[in-house]
Write an enzyme that holds these catalytic residues in place. Structure first.
Site, PDB file in Angstrom:
ATOM      1  N   CYS A 183       0.846  -1.185   0.000  1.00 15.50           N
ATOM      2  CA  CYS A 183       0.000   0.000   0.000  1.00 15.50           C
ATOM      3  C   CYS A 183       0.888   1.245   0.000  1.00 15.50           C
ATOM      4  O   CYS A 183       1.857   1.342   0.745  1.00 15.50           O
ATOM      5  CB  CYS A 183      -0.954   0.093   1.177  1.00 15.50           C
ATOM      6  SG  CYS A 183      -2.153  -1.225   1.231  1.00 15.50           S
ATOM      7  N   ARG A 189       4.358  -0.621  -4.423  1.00 19.34           N
ATOM      8  CA  ARG A 189       3.971  -1.081  -3.081  1.00 19.34           C
ATOM      9  C   ARG A 189       2.617  -1.778  -3.073  1.00 19.34           C
ATOM     10  O   ARG A 189       2.230  -2.409  -2.093  1.00 19.34           O
ATOM     11  CB  ARG A 189       3.928   0.100  -2.106  1.00 19.34           C
ATOM     12  CG  ARG A 189       5.234   0.839  -1.969  1.00 19.34           C
ATOM     13  CD  ARG A 189       5.065   2.004  -1.043  1.00 19.34           C
ATOM     14  NE  ARG A 189       4.815   1.571   0.314  1.00 19.34           N
ATOM     15  CZ  ARG A 189       5.754   1.357   1.223  1.00 19.34           C
ATOM     16  NH1 ARG A 189       7.015   1.546   0.916  1.00 19.34           N
ATOM     17  NH2 ARG A 189       5.442   0.962   2.423  1.00 19.34           N
ATOM     18  N   TRP A 221      -2.797  -2.777  -1.806  1.00 17.83           N
ATOM     19  CA  TRP A 221      -2.475  -4.201  -1.890  1.00 17.83           C
ATOM     20  C   TRP A 221      -3.412  -4.863  -0.893  1.00 17.83           C
ATOM     21  O   TRP A 221      -3.271  -4.669   0.313  1.00 17.83           O
ATOM     22  CB  TRP A 221      -1.004  -4.431  -1.512  1.00 17.83           C
ATOM     23  CG  TRP A 221      -0.535  -5.829  -1.677  1.00 17.83           C
ATOM     24  CD1 TRP A 221      -0.037  -6.394  -2.817  1.00 17.83           C
ATOM     25  CD2 TRP A 221      -0.490  -6.849  -0.672  1.00 17.83           C
ATOM     26  NE1 TRP A 221       0.299  -7.701  -2.577  1.00 17.83           N
ATOM     27  CE2 TRP A 221       0.035  -8.006  -1.276  1.00 17.83           C
ATOM     28  CE3 TRP A 221      -0.845  -6.908   0.676  1.00 17.83           C
ATOM     29  CZ2 TRP A 221       0.217  -9.199  -0.587  1.00 17.83           C
ATOM     30  CZ3 TRP A 221      -0.668  -8.089   1.367  1.00 17.83           C
ATOM     31  CH2 TRP A 221      -0.134  -9.228   0.736  1.00 17.83           C
ATOM     32  N   ASN A 231      -2.261   2.056   5.588  1.00 20.61           N
ATOM     33  CA  ASN A 231      -1.395   0.943   5.216  1.00 20.61           C
ATOM     34  C   ASN A 231      -1.140   0.152   6.492  1.00 20.61           C
ATOM     35  O   ASN A 231      -0.708   0.726   7.485  1.00 20.61           O
ATOM     36  CB  ASN A 231      -0.081   1.501   4.639  1.00 20.61           C
ATOM     37  CG  ASN A 231       0.956   0.425   4.389  1.00 20.61           C
ATOM     38  OD1 ASN A 231       0.630  -0.758   4.357  1.00 20.61           O
ATOM     39  ND2 ASN A 231       2.194   0.850   4.210  1.00 20.61           N
ATOM     40  N   GLY A 232      -1.425  -1.137   6.474  1.00 20.23           N
ATOM     41  CA  GLY A 232      -1.219  -1.944   7.682  1.00 20.23           C
ATOM     42  C   GLY A 232      -2.409  -2.858   7.890  1.00 20.23           C
ATOM     43  O   GLY A 232      -3.253  -3.019   7.011  1.00 20.23           O
ATOM     44  N   GLU A 270      16.927 -19.070  -5.442  1.00 24.38           N
ATOM     45  CA  GLU A 270      16.656 -17.702  -5.893  1.00 24.38           C
ATOM     46  C   GLU A 270      16.212 -17.686  -7.363  1.00 24.38           C
ATOM     47  O   GLU A 270      15.293 -16.958  -7.734  1.00 24.38           O
ATOM     48  CB  GLU A 270      17.906 -16.842  -5.660  1.00 24.38           C
ATOM     49  CG  GLU A 270      17.814 -15.406  -6.116  1.00 24.38           C
ATOM     50  CD  GLU A 270      16.715 -14.578  -5.448  1.00 24.38           C
ATOM     51  OE1 GLU A 270      16.077 -15.045  -4.502  1.00 24.38           O
ATOM     52  OE2 GLU A 270      16.485 -13.452  -5.923  1.00 24.38           O
ATOM     53  N   LYS A 279      12.584 -16.246  -8.600  1.00 21.25           N
ATOM     54  CA  LYS A 279      12.432 -15.188  -9.608  1.00 21.25           C
ATOM     55  C   LYS A 279      11.456 -15.633 -10.694  1.00 21.25           C
ATOM     56  O   LYS A 279      10.593 -14.879 -11.101  1.00 21.25           O
ATOM     57  CB  LYS A 279      13.770 -14.833 -10.275  1.00 21.25           C
ATOM     58  CG  LYS A 279      14.786 -14.097  -9.443  1.00 21.25           C
ATOM     59  CD  LYS A 279      14.453 -12.670  -9.112  1.00 21.25           C
ATOM     60  CE  LYS A 279      13.639 -12.560  -7.859  1.00 21.25           C
ATOM     61  NZ  LYS A 279      14.289 -12.293  -6.627  1.00 21.25           N
ATOM     62  N   GLU A 311       7.808 -15.729  -9.390  1.00 20.34           N
ATOM     63  CA  GLU A 311       7.239 -14.413  -9.101  1.00 20.34           C
ATOM     64  C   GLU A 311       6.757 -13.674 -10.338  1.00 20.34           C
ATOM     65  O   GLU A 311       5.705 -13.049 -10.297  1.00 20.34           O
ATOM     66  CB  GLU A 311       8.318 -13.516  -8.459  1.00 20.34           C
ATOM     67  CG  GLU A 311       8.607 -13.821  -7.033  1.00 20.34           C
ATOM     68  CD  GLU A 311       9.625 -12.834  -6.489  1.00 20.34           C
ATOM     69  OE1 GLU A 311      10.765 -12.824  -7.001  1.00 20.34           O
ATOM     70  OE2 GLU A 311       9.291 -12.095  -5.563  1.00 20.34           O
ATOM     71  N   HIS A 320      16.013 -38.027  -4.221  1.00 21.73           N
ATOM     72  CA  HIS A 320      15.165 -38.414  -3.082  1.00 21.73           C
ATOM     73  C   HIS A 320      13.715 -37.995  -3.292  1.00 21.73           C
ATOM     74  O   HIS A 320      12.959 -37.884  -2.329  1.00 21.73           O
ATOM     75  CB  HIS A 320      15.719 -37.813  -1.789  1.00 21.73           C
ATOM     76  CG  HIS A 320      17.104 -38.307  -1.467  1.00 21.73           C
ATOM     77  ND1 HIS A 320      17.349 -39.585  -1.035  1.00 21.73           N
ATOM     78  CD2 HIS A 320      18.316 -37.700  -1.559  1.00 21.73           C
ATOM     79  CE1 HIS A 320      18.653 -39.755  -0.869  1.00 21.73           C
ATOM     80  NE2 HIS A 320      19.266 -38.623  -1.183  1.00 21.73           N
ATOM     81  N   LYS A 322       6.049  -4.720  -3.068  1.00 19.81           N
ATOM     82  CA  LYS A 322       7.487  -4.599  -2.858  1.00 19.81           C
ATOM     83  C   LYS A 322       7.888  -4.737  -1.395  1.00 19.81           C
ATOM     84  O   LYS A 322       8.860  -5.392  -1.073  1.00 19.81           O
ATOM     85  CB  LYS A 322       7.973  -3.254  -3.411  1.00 19.81           C
ATOM     86  CG  LYS A 322       9.471  -3.054  -3.359  1.00 19.81           C
ATOM     87  CD  LYS A 322      10.184  -3.993  -4.283  1.00 19.81           C
ATOM     88  CE  LYS A 322      11.684  -3.912  -4.186  1.00 19.81           C
ATOM     89  NZ  LYS A 322      12.321  -5.094  -4.779  1.00 19.81           N
TER      90      LYS A 322
HETATM   91  C1  F6R Z   1      11.643 -11.546  -4.036  1.00 16.80           C
HETATM   92  C2  F6R Z   1      11.295 -10.507  -3.120  1.00 16.80           C
HETATM   93  C3  F6R Z   1      10.807 -10.872  -1.763  1.00 16.80           C
HETATM   94  C4  F6R Z   1      11.600 -10.069  -0.727  1.00 16.80           C
HETATM   95  C5  F6R Z   1      11.049 -10.305   0.684  1.00 16.80           C
HETATM   96  C6  F6R Z   1      11.859  -9.573   1.735  1.00 16.80           C
HETATM   97  O1  F6R Z   1      11.995 -11.063  -5.290  1.00 16.80           O
HETATM   98  O2  F6R Z   1      11.400  -9.365  -3.440  1.00 16.80           O
HETATM   99  O3  F6R Z   1      10.922 -12.227  -1.534  1.00 16.80           O
HETATM  100  O4  F6R Z   1      12.947 -10.440  -0.806  1.00 16.80           O
HETATM  101  O5  F6R Z   1       9.720  -9.884   0.745  1.00 16.80           O
HETATM  102  O6  F6R Z   1      11.878  -8.210   1.496  1.00 16.80           O
HETATM  103  P1  F6R Z   1      12.950  -7.260   2.164  1.00 16.80           P
HETATM  104  O7  F6R Z   1      14.282  -7.648   1.649  1.00 16.80           O
HETATM  105  O8  F6R Z   1      12.538  -5.892   1.764  1.00 16.80           O
HETATM  106  O9  F6R Z   1      12.857  -7.479   3.651  1.00 16.80           O
END
Ligand code: F6R
Length: 610
Positions: free
Chosen positions: A2, A27, A74, A100-101, A483, A487, A490, A506, A605
């Site tokens: 948000c 956000r 969001w 936001n929250g 990772e 990616k 996502e 396994h 984000k």
């Molecule tokens: C993946 C991604 C999320 C963040 C996670 C932690 O691409 O962006 O998995 O890594 O939400 O976010 P931060 O690093 O801001 O605490």
């Protein structure tokens, strides 16, 4: 999670609020809305979808105002819809709230308010605040008093802004758990979830702390605690540039951020890595040197990509600095009654510095006596402020929702921490100069990987219709496999799993057939031959192999259908280079599938809710 923007001043509020919301769209982006005060009334306009849709609606209405608030959502409580979009109003449309929250006790509050005759239109927790304020905003009470009294009744997290028809020249903002920054310009005042929404107008900001409230009027901003005690706050200067939060000719922020990595890795090391001396200087850790020397272990906390950085960091810290290291999902750590002692040194790793789970976990560790430090990107963020020290990764604003440059900068910082801790603890057999040179060579190696973009695009075309992917790596490249899979999931919405290569037999091996792409991270290291055996196992089952392998590896071309060459890199620093082709692969597949790369569905984000 948000985005909030508010403006009060001499200028037209609509373009300022809309521009700010666009910058905060990363956000949250399922719906957006504004409340504007003009001609003695509050006008609310909301739309499902992007801020640009809201902008069109506002243009059609031609509303004019010099005070306005806006929100990009969001969804937490209630599906994305116009009704659930913010701002929310009280029964008489006198009070508008953006939030936001998450308000944990909203259902009991709502029940009571309904019994008292309030009429609710949305399914959100936020609407409760508008009605609570309405009930408390009696004659003789000011808006800030009513907000304060209302907030005494809510449990949960909030960054919120309130506007009232009765006091049209004021905005009230309050914070507990969700960030808010105030901006000061000659022709008005601003409030936003983060500084990127403001820097076009001002660089002078103050950050609201948890438990604080701001009264924004045409004469200035007064900050108070929620107990009504005035707080004098220092005005700070925002240092990043506007270009850093713009796409700069790239199709997407994610692509720009992937390409920035040679520079961001360099920035993370600048002034800290003394290559000639083989030394590292991290000013934010100097004062806790003794703690590192005496530490029983290091604990790395994080979520998502930051947790993956922790996993790769564990290899560095244990293998080079010889210090026991544990990596914990912050979201689990806080609820499992962890055994923590004052001999533990804890790092919270977070790009945003606002992730609710990571923040809660670090508070837990702090309460149990550990030394709590941060590896954070956003300067002045809550995690940065609540830790006793730490290291900024200096990656610059990361706007693409899928984290890329923050990951490699986090790893670079963890590598430097490792070298410094090894020195502080007098670990024998560590060739500091050699490792410093290895670190210094990383930006150029990453640039070499970026030059393979065309090859990666071709591979992406070949696999864009895949339904499942496996990513396999061993040792320090196992977190890279995780990772790479994250990616892809996502941004392309293809199911992908990362596994330690040897674990495949396994269970996951049952998935392999001629339709299964398997991405191997297989550098020429001590376990190279073992991974080659794993590749053979996949080949025997007709799996389609994509290998991330060293430039001088000739053997691999006989085994893999596609090879993405990467420069040889010292083992424990390898993830910093080897992850880059996987970022580009996920990006290219997502583009080929036509998904919204920078704003993938259901994500936001910075995850400021539990
Ligand atoms: C993946 C991604 C999320 C963040 C996670 C932690 O691409 O962006 O998995 O890594 O939400 O976010 P931060 O690093 O801001 O605490």
């Amino acid at each position: 999670m948000c985005g909030i923007v508010g403006y009060l001043g001499r200028r037209e509020a609509v373009p300022i609020v809309i521009e700010g919301l666009k910058r905060l769209e990363y956000r949250g982006y399922d719906s957006a809305g504004v409340a504007l005060f003009s001609d003695g009334a509050i006008d609310v306009v909301k739309r499902v979808g992007k801020v640009s849709t809201l902008e069109e609606a506002l243009r059609a209405r031609g509303l004019k105002a010099t005070i306005g608030i806006g929100h990009t959502r969001w969804a937490t409580h209630g599906a994305p819809s116009e009704i659930n979009a913010h701002p929310h109003l009280d029964c008489r449309s006198d009070i508008a709230v953006i939030h936001n929250g998450v308000l944990e006790n909203y259902s009991s509050l709502k029940k009571r308010l309904l019994e008292n005759g309030h009429r609710f239109v949305s399914e959100t927790d936020t609407e409760v605040v508008a009605h609570l304020i309405e009930g408390l905003y009696t004659t003789g009470t000011s808006l800030d008093q009513a907000v304060r009294l209302a907030l005494q009744q809510v449990r949960g997290t909030y960054g919120l802004v309130v506007m009232s028809r009765r006091e049209p020249d004021r905005l009230i903002a309050a914070r507990r758990g969700s960030p808010l920054v105030l901006g000061y310009a000659d022709d008005g005042y601003f409030i936003a979830s983060d500084a990127s929404a403001l820097i076009q107008h001002t660089r002078k900001v103050t950050y609201l702390e948890d438990g604080e409230l701001a009264i924004i009027s045409r004469n200035g901003i007064i900050t108070k605690t929620l107990d009504d005690v005035e707080v004098r706050k220092a005005v700070e200067e925002v240092t990043f540039e506007l270009e850093q939060i713009e796409r700069g000719g790239y199709d997407h922020f994610m692509l720009k951020e992937i390409h920035e990595q040679p520079e961001t890795i360099r920035n993370a090391m600048r002034g800290r890595l003394l290559v000639e001396q083989g030394e590292v200087k991290l000013g934010g850790l100097d004062h806790v040197r003794k703690k590192f020397v005496q530490a029983r272990r290091i604990i790395l906390l994080g979520c998502g990509t930051s947790w993956h950085a922790g996993l790769a960091g564990e290899y560095m810290l244990e293998q080079i600095a010889k210090i026991p290291t544990e990596v914990e999902y912050a979201s689990e750590f806080r609820y499992r009654n962890p055994v923590i002692t004052p001999d533990d040194v804890v790092f919270a790793i977070s790009q945003s510095g606002e992730t609710a789970d990571t923040l809660a976990a670090l508070r837990e560790a702090k309460a149990r006596g550990a030394t709590v430090l941060g590896i954070v990107n956003v300067v002045g963020s809550t995690i940065a402020r609540e830790t006793e020290g730490g290291v900024y990764i200096h990656a610059g604003p990361e706007i693409g929702v899928a984290s890329t440059k923050a990951f490699t900068a986090q790893l670079t910082v963890l590598a430097m921490v490792t070298l410094m801790v090894a020195r502080w603890r007098n670990v024998v057999g560590v060739d500091q100069k050699l490792l410093a040179r290895e670190l210094a060579s990383l930006p150029e190696k990453v640039a070499r990987v970026l030059s393979r973009y065309d090859l990666i695009k071709r591979i992406a075309e070949e696999f864009k219709d895949g339904r499942n992917f496996l990513y396999l790596g061993r040792g320090a490249n196992f977190p890279v496999a995780l990772e790479g899979a994250l990616k892809l999931k996502e941004i392309s919405y293809i199911h992908a799993e990362g596994y330690p290569a040897a674990e495949m037999k396994h269970g996951p091996i049952a998935l392999i057939d001629e339709h299964m792409p398997v991405v191997f991270i297989v550098p020429k290291d001590a376990i190279y031959e073992k991974v080659i055996s794993n590749i053979e196992e996949v080949r025997a089952r007709r799996g389609r192999i994509i290998a991330i392998a060293n430039e001088d590896d000739d053997q691999i071309h006989k085994l893999a259908e596609f090879v993405i060459p990467v420069p040889r890199t010292y083992g424990f620093f390898g993830p910093i280079v080897n992850v880059v082709p996987l970022q580009l692969l996920a990006y290219s597949i997502a583009v080929a599938r036509g998904t919204n790369v920078d704003q993938p569905r259901n994500l936001a984000k910075s995850v400021t809710v539990e």
